[in-house]
Design a protein around this motif. Structure first.
Motif, PDB file in Angstrom:
ATOM      1  N   THR A 259       0.820  -1.206   0.000  1.00 31.01           N
ATOM      2  CA  THR A 259       0.000   0.000   0.000  1.00 31.01           C
ATOM      3  C   THR A 259       0.858   1.262   0.000  1.00 31.01           C
ATOM      4  OG1 THR A 259      -0.128  -0.072   2.408  1.00 31.01           O
ATOM      5  CG2 THR A 259      -1.900  -1.159   1.180  1.00 31.01           C
ATOM      6  N   PRO A 260       0.341   2.348  -0.565  1.00 30.20           N
ATOM      7  CA  PRO A 260       1.118   3.588  -0.598  1.00 30.20           C
ATOM      8  C   PRO A 260       1.543   4.085   0.781  1.00 30.20           C
ATOM      9  CG  PRO A 260      -0.718   3.742  -2.121  1.00 30.20           C
ATOM     10  CD  PRO A 260      -0.918   2.475  -1.334  1.00 30.20           C
ATOM     11  N   ASP A 261       0.688   3.908   1.799  1.00 26.73           N
ATOM     12  CA  ASP A 261       1.069   4.421   3.119  1.00 26.73           C
ATOM     13  C   ASP A 261       2.276   3.684   3.679  1.00 26.73           C
ATOM     14  OD1 ASP A 261      -0.588   2.111   3.428  1.00 26.73           O
ATOM     15  OD2 ASP A 261      -0.839   2.596   5.542  1.00 26.73           O
ATOM     16  N   ALA A 276       8.123  -3.235  -8.756  1.00 26.95           N
ATOM     17  CA  ALA A 276       7.206  -3.958  -9.642  1.00 26.95           C
ATOM     18  C   ALA A 276       5.821  -3.983  -9.011  1.00 26.95           C
ATOM     19  CB  ALA A 276       7.702  -5.386  -9.879  1.00 26.95           C
ATOM     20  N   LEU A 277       4.796  -3.790  -9.831  1.00 22.60           N
ATOM     21  CA  LEU A 277       3.421  -3.724  -9.354  1.00 22.60           C
ATOM     22  C   LEU A 277       2.500  -4.492 -10.291  1.00 22.60           C
ATOM     23  CD1 LEU A 277       3.224   0.154  -8.741  1.00 22.60           C
ATOM     24  CD2 LEU A 277       3.735  -1.598  -7.020  1.00 22.60           C
ATOM     25  N   VAL A 278       1.308  -4.813  -9.804  1.00 25.84           N
ATOM     26  CA  VAL A 278       0.240  -5.320 -10.661  1.00 25.84           C
ATOM     27  C   VAL A 278      -0.712  -4.156 -10.943  1.00 25.84           C
ATOM     28  CG1 VAL A 278       0.414  -7.698  -9.861  1.00 25.84           C
ATOM     29  CG2 VAL A 278      -1.096  -6.107  -8.647  1.00 25.84           C
ATOM     30  N   PRO A 279      -1.542  -4.235 -11.997  1.00 21.98           N
ATOM     31  CA  PRO A 279      -2.368  -3.083 -12.385  1.00 21.98           C
ATOM     32  C   PRO A 279      -3.287  -2.539 -11.286  1.00 21.98           C
ATOM     33  CG  PRO A 279      -2.245  -4.620 -14.197  1.00 21.98           C
ATOM     34  CD  PRO A 279      -1.577  -5.296 -13.027  1.00 21.98           C
ATOM     35  N   SER A 280      -3.946  -3.413 -10.519  1.00 25.33           N
ATOM     36  CA  SER A 280      -4.862  -2.917  -9.486  1.00 25.33           C
ATOM     37  C   SER A 280      -4.123  -2.094  -8.444  1.00 25.33           C
ATOM     38  CB  SER A 280      -5.595  -4.081  -8.816  1.00 25.33           C
ATOM     39  OG  SER A 280      -4.681  -4.992  -8.242  1.00 25.33           O
ATOM     40  N   LEU A 281      -2.923  -2.522  -8.095  1.00 30.83           N
ATOM     41  CA  LEU A 281      -2.107  -1.788  -7.142  1.00 30.83           C
ATOM     42  C   LEU A 281      -1.580  -0.492  -7.764  1.00 30.83           C
ATOM     43  CD1 LEU A 281      -0.800  -1.793  -4.355  1.00 30.83           C
ATOM     44  CD2 LEU A 281       1.060  -3.179  -5.292  1.00 30.83           C
ATOM     45  N   THR A 282      -1.237  -0.552  -9.036  1.00 31.63           N
ATOM     46  CA  THR A 282      -0.760   0.644  -9.735  1.00 31.63           C
ATOM     47  C   THR A 282      -1.819   1.740  -9.697  1.00 31.63           C
ATOM     48  OG1 THR A 282       0.500  -0.789 -11.220  1.00 31.63           O
ATOM     49  CG2 THR A 282       0.224   1.500 -11.893  1.00 31.63           C
ATOM     50  N   GLN A 283      -3.065   1.347  -9.859  1.00 23.80           N
ATOM     51  CA  GLN A 283      -4.148   2.327  -9.830  1.00 23.80           C
ATOM     52  C   GLN A 283      -4.197   3.055  -8.493  1.00 23.80           C
ATOM     53  OE1 GLN A 283      -7.963   0.832 -11.106  1.00 23.80           O
ATOM     54  NE2 GLN A 283      -9.080   2.531 -10.189  1.00 23.80           N
ATOM     55  N   ILE A 284      -4.011   2.309  -7.409  1.00 23.54           N
ATOM     56  CA  ILE A 284      -4.008   2.924  -6.079  1.00 23.54           C
ATOM     57  C   ILE A 284      -2.823   3.875  -5.940  1.00 23.54           C
ATOM     58  CG2 ILE A 284      -3.818   2.459  -3.608  1.00 23.54           C
ATOM     59  CD1 ILE A 284      -5.141  -0.235  -4.121  1.00 23.54           C
ATOM     60  N   VAL A 286      -1.179   5.435  -8.291  1.00 27.93           N
ATOM     61  CA  VAL A 286      -1.372   6.611  -9.142  1.00 27.93           C
ATOM     62  C   VAL A 286      -2.306   7.612  -8.463  1.00 27.93           C
ATOM     63  CG1 VAL A 286      -2.453   7.398 -11.293  1.00 27.93           C
ATOM     64  CG2 VAL A 286      -0.814   5.501 -11.332  1.00 27.93           C
ATOM     65  N   GLU A 287      -3.384   7.117  -7.885  1.00 28.55           N
ATOM     66  CA  GLU A 287      -4.336   8.005  -7.214  1.00 28.55           C
ATOM     67  C   GLU A 287      -3.706   8.670  -5.993  1.00 28.55           C
ATOM     68  OE1 GLU A 287      -7.586   5.419  -6.407  1.00 28.55           O
ATOM     69  OE2 GLU A 287      -8.310   5.393  -8.481  1.00 28.55           O
ATOM     70  N   GLU A 288      -2.953   7.897  -5.204  1.00 28.80           N
ATOM     71  CA  GLU A 288      -2.363   8.432  -3.979  1.00 28.80           C
ATOM     72  C   GLU A 288      -1.170   9.349  -4.252  1.00 28.80           C
ATOM     73  OE1 GLU A 288      -3.358   8.151  -0.763  1.00 28.80           O
ATOM     74  OE2 GLU A 288      -5.166   7.240  -1.615  1.00 28.80           O
ATOM     75  N   ALA A 289      -0.501   9.140  -5.386  1.00 27.87           N
ATOM     76  CA  ALA A 289       0.690   9.956  -5.701  1.00 27.87           C
ATOM     77  C   ALA A 289       0.350  11.431  -5.813  1.00 27.87           C
ATOM     78  CB  ALA A 289       1.335   9.468  -6.993  1.00 27.87           C
ATOM     79  N   ALA A 290      -0.886  11.731  -6.184  1.00 32.92           N
ATOM     80  CA  ALA A 290      -1.288  13.128  -6.327  1.00 32.92           C
ATOM     81  C   ALA A 290      -1.432  13.824  -4.976  1.00 32.92           C
ATOM     82  CB  ALA A 290      -2.606  13.206  -7.095  1.00 32.92           C
ATOM     83  N   TRP A 291      -1.529  13.043  -3.903  1.00 30.04           N
ATOM     84  CA  TRP A 291      -1.803  13.622  -2.580  1.00 30.04           C
ATOM     85  C   TRP A 291      -0.693  13.383  -1.573  1.00 30.04           C
ATOM     86  CZ3 TRP A 291      -5.900  16.621  -3.024  1.00 30.04           C
ATOM     87  CH2 TRP A 291      -6.854  16.298  -3.996  1.00 30.04           C
ATOM     88  N   THR A 292       0.244  12.508  -1.882  1.00 31.16           N
ATOM     89  CA  THR A 292       1.229  12.120  -0.870  1.00 31.16           C
ATOM     90  C   THR A 292       2.187  13.252  -0.525  1.00 31.16           C
ATOM     91  OG1 THR A 292       2.921  10.471  -0.297  1.00 31.16           O
ATOM     92  CG2 THR A 292       2.885  11.229  -2.575  1.00 31.16           C
ATOM     93  N   ALA A 293       2.611  13.238   0.735  1.00 34.70           N
ATOM     94  CA  ALA A 293       3.648  14.180   1.170  1.00 34.70           C
ATOM     95  C   ALA A 293       5.035  13.604   0.948  1.00 34.70           C
ATOM     96  CB  ALA A 293       3.454  14.518   2.652  1.00 34.70           C
ATOM     97  N   SER A 294       5.106  12.307   0.599  1.00 39.00           N
ATOM     98  CA  SER A 294       6.400  11.650   0.381  1.00 39.00           C
ATOM     99  C   SER A 294       6.992  12.067  -0.962  1.00 39.00           C
ATOM    100  CB  SER A 294       6.242  10.128   0.420  1.00 39.00           C
ATOM    101  OG  SER A 294       5.774   9.693   1.671  1.00 39.00           O
ATOM    102  N   ASP A 295       8.319  12.183  -0.985  1.00 36.63           N
ATOM    103  CA  ASP A 295       9.043  12.511  -2.210  1.00 36.63           C
ATOM    104  C   ASP A 295       9.342  11.222  -2.971  1.00 36.63           C
ATOM    105  OD1 ASP A 295      10.703  13.374  -4.203  1.00 36.63           O
ATOM    106  OD2 ASP A 295      12.200  14.283  -2.892  1.00 36.63           O
ATOM    107  N   ASP A 464     -13.630  -5.744 -13.608  1.00 33.74           N
ATOM    108  CA  ASP A 464     -13.686  -4.906 -12.420  1.00 33.74           C
ATOM    109  C   ASP A 464     -12.623  -3.819 -12.562  1.00 33.74           C
ATOM    110  OD1 ASP A 464     -14.659  -4.729  -9.390  1.00 33.74           O
ATOM    111  OD2 ASP A 464     -12.490  -4.416  -9.412  1.00 33.74           O
ATOM    112  N   GLU A 465     -13.016  -2.557 -12.383  1.00 32.15           N
ATOM    113  CA  GLU A 465     -12.089  -1.449 -12.598  1.00 32.15           C
ATOM    114  C   GLU A 465     -10.924  -1.485 -11.625  1.00 32.15           C
ATOM    115  OE1 GLU A 465     -15.185   1.916 -14.394  1.00 32.15           O
ATOM    116  OE2 GLU A 465     -14.040   2.306 -12.558  1.00 32.15           O
ATOM    117  N   PHE A 466     -11.163  -1.996 -10.427  1.00 32.15           N
ATOM    118  CA  PHE A 466     -10.127  -1.974  -9.390  1.00 32.15           C
ATOM    119  C   PHE A 466      -9.229  -3.201  -9.448  1.00 32.15           C
ATOM    120  CE2 PHE A 466      -7.944  -0.912  -5.715  1.00 32.15           C
ATOM    121  CZ  PHE A 466      -8.014  -1.924  -4.770  1.00 32.15           C
ATOM    122  N   LEU A 467      -9.820  -4.402  -9.490  1.00 35.18           N
ATOM    123  CA  LEU A 467      -9.052  -5.646  -9.428  1.00 35.18           C
ATOM    124  C   LEU A 467      -8.749  -6.253 -10.791  1.00 35.18           C
ATOM    125  CD1 LEU A 467     -10.827  -7.378  -6.406  1.00 35.18           C
ATOM    126  CD2 LEU A 467      -8.549  -6.361  -6.431  1.00 35.18           C
ATOM    127  N   GLY A 468      -9.297  -5.687 -11.842  1.00 27.56           N
ATOM    128  CA  GLY A 468      -9.120  -6.289 -13.163  1.00 27.56           C
ATOM    129  C   GLY A 468     -10.239  -7.261 -13.457  1.00 27.56           C
TER     130      GLY A 468
END
Length: 541
Positions: A259-261, A276-284, A286-295, A464-468
């Motif tokens: 998980t991103p956290d 390395a990631l799978v697509p469902s995880l990549t989606q998470i 990508v969404e979290e990267a816009a909000w994260t405080a991590s560099d 399924d949009e999230f899990l494929g």
């Protein structure tokens, strides 16, 4: 070579050695060589714990001596079921040096799957965590041993209990080097029918796979690889993964969760460059990267594979994560194709790249086995220096999925571009890929029909949009119709992994049949697609 394994023909093996693909290296020696070259550098990071190459080398030696002291001998099979821990790496290297053969089980597996793996492999040893996510693996190991007389030893990472022992350690021994042509470990098949089959990977072929994948990814000793996916996956273990990074002298950061956290702070703290990631995880991500405080600025390459992705989603991954996207097609059986880090945008967007090895042979054939020209869609066949020649102890299955000249029938519908790049169009095999986990429809169906309220059942994957994909069970009830929760609970009590439990239940009076009397799953897919259209229409009314 272990009895029950299919070796490469001598002529082919000699050619792979002559070409320099196979260098006569054991996987245990891989770490020894790296430790001699990179001794004080950090090999593994887990939380605040840092392990140098020299320390990992000694750790593996002491474990190997400890296992030997408990009577574990070359050729013995050892089921290894661990979450993402540095101990997994040390244990595997110890077993490689001892000549024992790890069987990689998933952390999510329970008694049903583990019993199957122990019986099929003839394992004499089980290694697991003491407790993981509230589940007591010590009790699981004891239950397995009560059923399986050949399972004589149980070890755990963590607090032992009763006759379940802690990992052994002893003064290093001078152990004979295993034959590089021998099986080093077993990966699990995706399992298109029944429970997983075992994929034998030799020292020679896997060392070559890791080395070549690392070269294609341009890994160096300055790279930091984040093991976000389960470490026992082929993708995370050797594509190039953990082993490819260690060969190159880089650092492996082991994440407890993908998980991103969990991962984003690790990327910043450790300067992670590759993962390395799978697509469902990549989606998470990508969404979290816009909000994260991590560099996340250290990232240079993110590999994504495991399921098809929409082009518009693929296009946004690199910019969202600030790095190069590498699309990957791979299988535990062998073949890997990667888009190249320096490839064109169209190359990355529209294809799954080129094979990693000049020794990889790909062929697209029609239903009769005739080779099709570039651009035509058919079944993908492959063979090469790191693609198996047969599943373990599966002669009947091998006769169906391998051609007389050694090509593996992948079951994937694919085409090749004029440049030889791979494009996957679908699957022939009945397999559901749910969030990167491969689920056999036939296996789930077998569990469902055991329920007294089920007369017959058929399972398909639904988009399924999230899990494929998610699993949808079509059930003809017997007596009082069952609920989805009742079926899931019955499978869970039986000891089936949670990711295999059906996500959706459709009760029907009868299953559609083909003209020859088989369940017509194409008709079920069409029915489900029509129902989805109606559901979407009703939501907007």
């Amino acid at each position: 070579m272990l009895e029950g394994c299919t070796p490469w023909p001598e002529r082919v093996a000699a050619e792979y050695r002559a070409q320099g693909y196979w260098r006569g290296e054991s996987l245990g020696a891989l770490l020894r060589t790296a430790a001699e070259k990179f001794g004080p550098r950090t090999a593994l990071v887990y939380g605040q714990r840092r392990t140098t190459y020299a320390e990992l080398d000694e750790w593996a030696d002491r474990l190997a001596a400890g296992f030997a002291g408990h009577g574990i001998r070359p050729g013995e099979r050892v089921v290894v079921q661990l979450p993402n821990l540095p101990d997994f790496v040390a244990i595997c290297f110890a077993l490689f040096r001892l000549g024992a053969v790890p069987v990689f089980a998933l952390a999510a597996h329970r008694q049903t799957e583990l019993r199957h793996l122990c019986e099929l492999s003839g394992a004499s040893v089980y290694i697991g965590p003491a407790v993981h996510r509230g589940f007591d693996h010590r009790e699981l190991g004891q239950a397995l041993r009560a059923e399986l007389p050949h399972l004589r030893s149980l070890f755990v990472v963590g607090e032992p209990a009763g006759d379940v022992l802690p990992l052994p350690s002893a003064d290093p021994l001078d152990l004979p080097e295993p034959d590089p042509a021998d099986v080093a470990f077993f990966l699990l098949s995706g399992g298109t029918t029944a429970l997983p089959k075992l994929i034998p990977r030799t020292h020679d072929d896997y060392a070559y796979q890791c080395r070549t994948a690392a070269e294609v990814c341009e890994l160096t000793a300055d790279d930091v690889y984040l093991t976000a996916l389960p470490i026992e996956f082929n993708f995370a273990w050797g594509c190039p993964g953990v082993l490819g990074t260690l060969q190159a002298g880089g650092t492996v950061v082991v994440a407890e969760s993908p998980t991103p956290d969990q991962c984003f702070p690790l990327i910043e703290r450790e300067g992670v460059t590759v993962t390395a990631l799978v697509p469902s995880l990549t989606q998470i991500w990508v969404e979290e990267a816009a909000w994260t405080a991590s560099d996340l600025g250290s990232l240079r390459l993110v590999q994504v594979g495991g399921a098809r992705m929409k082009p518009e989603f693929v296009r946004g991954i690199g910019p969202a994560l600030g790095c190069t996207l590498q699309q990957v097609f791979g299988m535990a059986e062998g073949l890997l194709t990667f888009t190249r880090p320096r490839g064109s945008a169209e190359h990355v967007l529209d294809t799954l790249g080129l094979p990693i090895s000049p020794g990889d042979e790909l062929s697209i054939v029609d239903e009769g086995g005739a080779v099709l020209p570039p651009g035509s869609t058919g079944e993908l066949l492959t063979r090469g220096p790191y693609t198996l020649r047969g599943y373990y102890r599966a002669p009947e299955h091998n006769a169906r999925v391998f051609t007389a000249d050694g090509f593996y029938r992948t079951g994937d519908l694919a085409r090749l571009t004029e440049r030889g790049e791979l494009v996957i169009e679908g699957r022939i095999k009945e397999m559901i890929i749910r969030g990167g986990d491969k689920i056999s429809a036939g296996e789930v169906e077998a569990y469902l029909v055991e329920h007294p309220a089920v007369a017959t059942a058929a399972v398909i994957g639904v988009p399924d949009e999230f899990l494929g994909e998610r699993t949808c069970a079509y059930v003809v009830p017997h007596g009082t119709p069952p609920t989805l929760n009742a079926l899931r609970e019955a499978m869970f009590r039986r000891g089936v992994a949670e990711y295999k439990l059906p996500d959706r239940l459709e009760l029907v009076d009868a299953l559609p049949l083909t003209p020859i009397g088989k369940v017509d799953k194409k008709a079920l897919v069409a029915i489900r697609e029509l129902a989805a259209i109606r559901e979407e229409r009703d939501e907007h009314q």
